[in-house]
Design an enzyme around this catalytic site. Structure first.
Site, PDB file in Angstrom:
ATOM      1  CB  SER A   1      34.110  44.520  41.113  1.00 22.40           C
ATOM      2  OG  SER A   1      35.113  44.815  42.071  1.00 22.40           O
TER       3      SER A   1
ATOM      4  CG  ASN B   1      37.758  47.958  43.770  1.00 22.08           C
ATOM      5  OD1 ASN B   1      38.294  48.440  44.761  1.00 22.08           O
ATOM      6  ND2 ASN B   1      38.233  48.114  42.550  1.00 22.08           N
TER       7      ASN B   1
ATOM      8  CE1 TYR C   1      32.150  39.687  39.378  1.00 22.13           C
ATOM      9  CE2 TYR C   1      34.538  39.483  39.197  1.00 22.13           C
ATOM     10  CZ  TYR C   1      33.412  40.216  39.545  1.00 22.13           C
ATOM     11  OH  TYR C   1      33.560  41.489  40.056  1.00 22.13           O
TER      12      TYR C   1
ATOM     13  CB  ALA D   1      31.620  38.225  32.178  1.00 26.50           C
ATOM     14  CD  GLU D   2      35.316  41.878  35.759  1.00 29.36           C
ATOM     15  OE1 GLU D   2      36.535  41.682  35.978  1.00 29.36           O
ATOM     16  OE2 GLU D   2      34.553  42.410  36.575  1.00 29.36           O
TER      17      GLU D   2
ATOM     18  CE1 TYR E   1      39.656  47.933  39.040  1.00 24.59           C
ATOM     19  CE2 TYR E   1      41.744  46.952  39.737  1.00 24.59           C
ATOM     20  CZ  TYR E   1      40.369  47.075  39.873  1.00 24.59           C
ATOM     21  OH  TYR E   1      39.719  46.351  40.835  1.00 24.59           O
TER      22      TYR E   1
END
Length: 248
Positions: free
Chosen positions: A43, A46, A184, A187-188, A208
């Site tokens: 993102s 990040n 937001y 969508a992920e 991650y």
């Protein structure tokens, strides 16, 4: 949670970093060892995934997986900035600048990896919005959010956390700000649930550097509500600087 620890091969150009990998969830270690596909989400806000960390993480992934995808978030960013008070033109300029920075980090990391980077596909999240696989999984998550109260609570908390970093201290978000932040996160969400269906791969591990709240909820052996596909895994992929490695 069982952990596996893997270092970047000496054959890679980046050998002064160590990647610590911790599969999260009952099936994740097996999917990691299977090595079909890894997904990294990046993102604009990040800072963890610097060029160096991205290069280290992807170099490890290319050793472990047949295919690697990097997806950078670009959905609803303008709406969020407008909800925060930006004029539309200023919001577009700001988002364009942020996305250039993300792409520059990703492109630089791919350049650092070298020839092996040909097996990495880097795309914006918006590139999937019209694809049938994404549509199918998104429909499932929409349905779940209407009935799965725990899922909706975690989703809402993530959206609020996203906004809280951008609001004044003790400021409360407006309805338009909340709506943009929810869009937001929504969508992920499909990529946590069924990346194999979206990307057409046999199995996938969502990588991650920490366990996000949605990841903790979905992969912590839920018995009811929305759950990831059987071939969807999650792993913490943490890049540690050399001085950190020496001190540990």
């Amino acid at each position: 949670m069982r952990g596996v620890r893997m270092a970047i091969s000496e054959s890679q150009s980046l050998t002064d970093q160590e990647v610590r990998v911790l599969p999260f969830g009952a099936s994740s270690e097996g999917l990691l060892r299977r090595g079909d596909h890894a997904l990294f989400g990046v993102s604009t806000g990040n800072s963890y995934f610097s060029r160096r960390h991205l290069a280290d993480a992807m170099a490890w992934a290319l050793e472990q997986f047949a295919v690697v995808d990097v997806v950078h978030a670009d959905v609803a960013l303008e709406a969020i900035l407008e909800a925060l008070g930006y004029e539309p033109q200023a919001a577009r300029r700001s988002v364009a600048k942020q996305l250039r920075g993300v792409r520059r980090r990703i492109d630089g990391a791919l350049e650092d990896i070298g020839a092996a980077a040909e097996r990495v596909r880097a795309r914006p999240l918006s590139a999937f919005l019209d694809q049938p696989g994404y549509h199918e999984v998104r429909a499932r998550t929409r349905t779940a959010l209407r009935t799965d109260l725990e899922l909706r609570s975690v989703r809402d908390a993530m959206a609020y956390q996203f906004l809280a970093k951008r609001l004044k201290p003790n400021g409360l978000p407006t309805p338009s700000q909340v709506q943009a932040a929810l869009a937001y996160v929504d969508a992920e969400l499909p990529f946590f649930v069924d990346t194999p269906r979206i990307l057409g791969v046999a199995s996938s591990v969502h990588c991650y550097h920490t366990v996000l709240a949605l990841g903790r909820l979905l992969f912590d052996e839920r018995r009811t509500g929305l759950r990831p596909a059987h071939n969807q895994g999650y792993a913490i992929v943490e890049c540690r600087d050399q001085n950190t490695v020496e001190e540990s």
